[in-house]
Write an enzyme that holds these catalytic residues in place. Structure first.
Site, PDB file in Angstrom:
ATOM      1  N   LYS A 134      95.815 -37.420  -4.880  1.00 38.33           N
ATOM      2  CA  LYS A 134      97.284 -36.444  -4.671  1.00 38.33           C
ATOM      3  C   LYS A 134      97.782 -36.593  -6.107  1.00 38.33           C
ATOM      4  O   LYS A 134      98.974 -36.989  -6.007  1.00 38.33           O
ATOM      5  CB  LYS A 134      98.001 -36.888  -3.354  1.00 38.33           C
ATOM      6  CG  LYS A 134      98.945 -35.558  -2.920  1.00 38.33           C
ATOM      7  CD  LYS A 134      99.233 -35.652  -1.558  1.00 38.33           C
ATOM      8  CE  LYS A 134     100.194 -34.628  -1.379  1.00 38.33           C
ATOM      9  NZ  LYS A 134      99.715 -33.186  -1.316  1.00 38.33           N
TER      10      LYS A 134
HETATM   11  N1  PXG Z   1      94.612 -30.554   1.259  1.00 40.58           N
HETATM   12  C1  PXG Z   1      95.342 -30.278   0.075  1.00 40.58           C
HETATM   13  C2  PXG Z   1      94.796 -29.669  -1.097  1.00 40.58           C
HETATM   14  C3  PXG Z   1      97.085 -30.420   0.171  1.00 40.58           C
HETATM   15  O1  PXG Z   1      97.689 -30.127  -0.984  1.00 40.58           O
HETATM   16  C4  PXG Z   1      96.781 -30.916   2.228  1.00 40.58           C
HETATM   17  C5  PXG Z   1      95.516 -30.997   2.496  1.00 40.58           C
HETATM   18  C6  PXG Z   1      97.453 -31.682   3.756  1.00 40.58           C
HETATM   19  O2  PXG Z   1      97.679 -32.946   3.680  1.00 40.58           O
HETATM   20  P1  PXG Z   1      98.941 -33.576   4.381  1.00 40.58           P
HETATM   21  O3  PXG Z   1      98.883 -35.151   4.131  1.00 40.58           O
HETATM   22  O4  PXG Z   1     100.174 -32.834   4.184  1.00 40.58           O
HETATM   23  O5  PXG Z   1      98.663 -33.515   5.844  1.00 40.58           O
HETATM   24  C7  PXG Z   1      97.568 -30.896   1.436  1.00 40.58           C
HETATM   25  C8  PXG Z   1      99.128 -31.177   1.314  1.00 40.58           C
HETATM   26  C9  PXG Z   1     102.087 -25.966  -0.587  1.00 40.58           C
HETATM   27  C10 PXG Z   1     102.042 -27.563  -0.562  1.00 40.58           C
HETATM   28  O6  PXG Z   1     102.780 -25.592  -1.216  1.00 40.58           O
HETATM   29  C11 PXG Z   1     100.805 -27.876   0.221  1.00 40.58           C
HETATM   30  C12 PXG Z   1     100.580 -29.228   0.283  1.00 40.58           C
HETATM   31  C13 PXG Z   1     101.269 -30.244  -0.575  1.00 40.58           C
HETATM   32  C14 PXG Z   1     102.297 -29.572  -1.487  1.00 40.58           C
HETATM   33  C15 PXG Z   1     102.649 -28.124  -1.374  1.00 40.58           C
HETATM   34  O7  PXG Z   1     101.146 -25.076   0.018  1.00 40.58           O
HETATM   35  N2  PXG Z   1      99.600 -29.727   1.180  1.00 40.58           N
END
Ligand code: PXG
Length: 289
Positions: free
Chosen positions: A150
């Protein structure tokens, strides 16, 4: 609003880092998006562990233990008297020169914690379900930019998001290099077919929400599968939903113009959504404001 910046709390207008920070110059750093629900930081340990894995791969040492990092998150929520919030935890490489070489950075990564609110999708999508498409930008995975890392470099996802927006959609499926469904631009994806819950095994971020949904499904004795999922399988699934920290669990009712199941949020999706909401009330680190 007070921002945590390298051990100090500063006002929003004073929360600044150098233009020589390689996080700014190159997207060189890692981040987490975390939620707190009514004075409980949801799965904080899991977020901190994932951050430290990202930093390990990037060879960034934050000069803070995991416990200190977790405490800094909680302290920032307390200082801002925020019981319900979205927390952005960022560790950037720190200041260097204009060259790529991270060894020339001063070895002082910037640690920043912002606590705010977030709303990703309109409320009606949670009731009626969302319509998404597949975009041409493929998911960069396992090679240079592992989807599990990440990092601050989100261009792969942002380019896909731009494609989705150009086509009039708010979220989109990204495929891996072999054409299998990987994930969405900011969410993981699940499908349900004949009572089996499936989600991509590779090419996606190991979302904290994804893991929570798999835990809940196991508790409910719902059969789960992590494997390779094709678009055909998505189109012909009975139910589909996306997961993410900000999005929580959002039903999907149409993909690339194909209706999913009955074209409305399915019963198992709604059951998992309720169970997820219940879990956010008990699974995490409690704090008082
Ligand atoms: N896949 C990706 C590519 C993400 O960025 C998730 C899955 C979900 O992961 P978690 O750990 O949150 O369940 C993410 C996280 C946005 C935004 O503005 C979205 C994320 C992070 C930061 C910003 O859409 N999602």
């Amino acid at each position: 609003m007070k921002i945590y910046l390298n051990g100090k709390f500063v006002n929003k207008q004073d929360a600044k880092v150098s233009v020589f920070d390689h996080g700014f110059l190159y997207g060189d750093g890692a981040f987490e998006g975390i939620r707190s629900y009514d004075g409980l930081v949801f799965r904080l340990k899991e977020h901190i562990d994932r951050l430290y894995e990202s930093m390990h791969t990037l060879l960034i040492a934050p000069h803070m233990t995991r416990a200190q990092m977790a405490k800094a998150v909680v302290d920032t929520l307390k200082v801002n008297k925020l019981k319900n919030g979205y927390i952005r935890l960022i560790v950037s490489r720190g200041d260097g020169d204009l060259g790529l070489d991270p060894r020339k950075c001063f070895g002082h990564p910037n640690v920043i914690i912002i606590t705010d609110k977030i709303t990703l999708y309109p409320a009606q999508f949670y009731q009626k379900g969302m319509e998404i498409i597949t975009v041409a930008t493929t998911k960069n995975y396992v090679n240079a930019l592992d989807a599990e890392l990440k990092s601050l470099n989100y261009l792969n996802n942002i380019l896909a998001k731009i494609e989705a927006a150009n086509a009039g959609y708010i979220e989109a499926i990204m495929l891996d290099g072999n054409g299998y469904v990987a994930e969405c631009t900011g969410d993981n994806i699940f499908i349900i077919k004949n009572e089996t819950l499936s989600t991509p095994m590779l090419g996606r971020l190991k979302g904290i929400t994804r893991e929570a949904i798999l835990d809940i499904a196991k508790e409910f004795k719902i059969k789960t599968e992590e494997g390779f999922i094709s678009r055909h399988q998505v189109y012909n699934s009975n139910e589909c939903f996306l997961t993410g920290t900000a999005a929580e669990l959002i039903p999907v009712v149409k993909v690339d113009g194909r209706s999913i199941g009955a074209g409305k949020p399915g019963p198992l999706t709604l059951k998992l959504l309720k169970a997820f909401k219940d879990l956010t009330k008990k699974d995490g680190v409690r704090y008082a404001v």
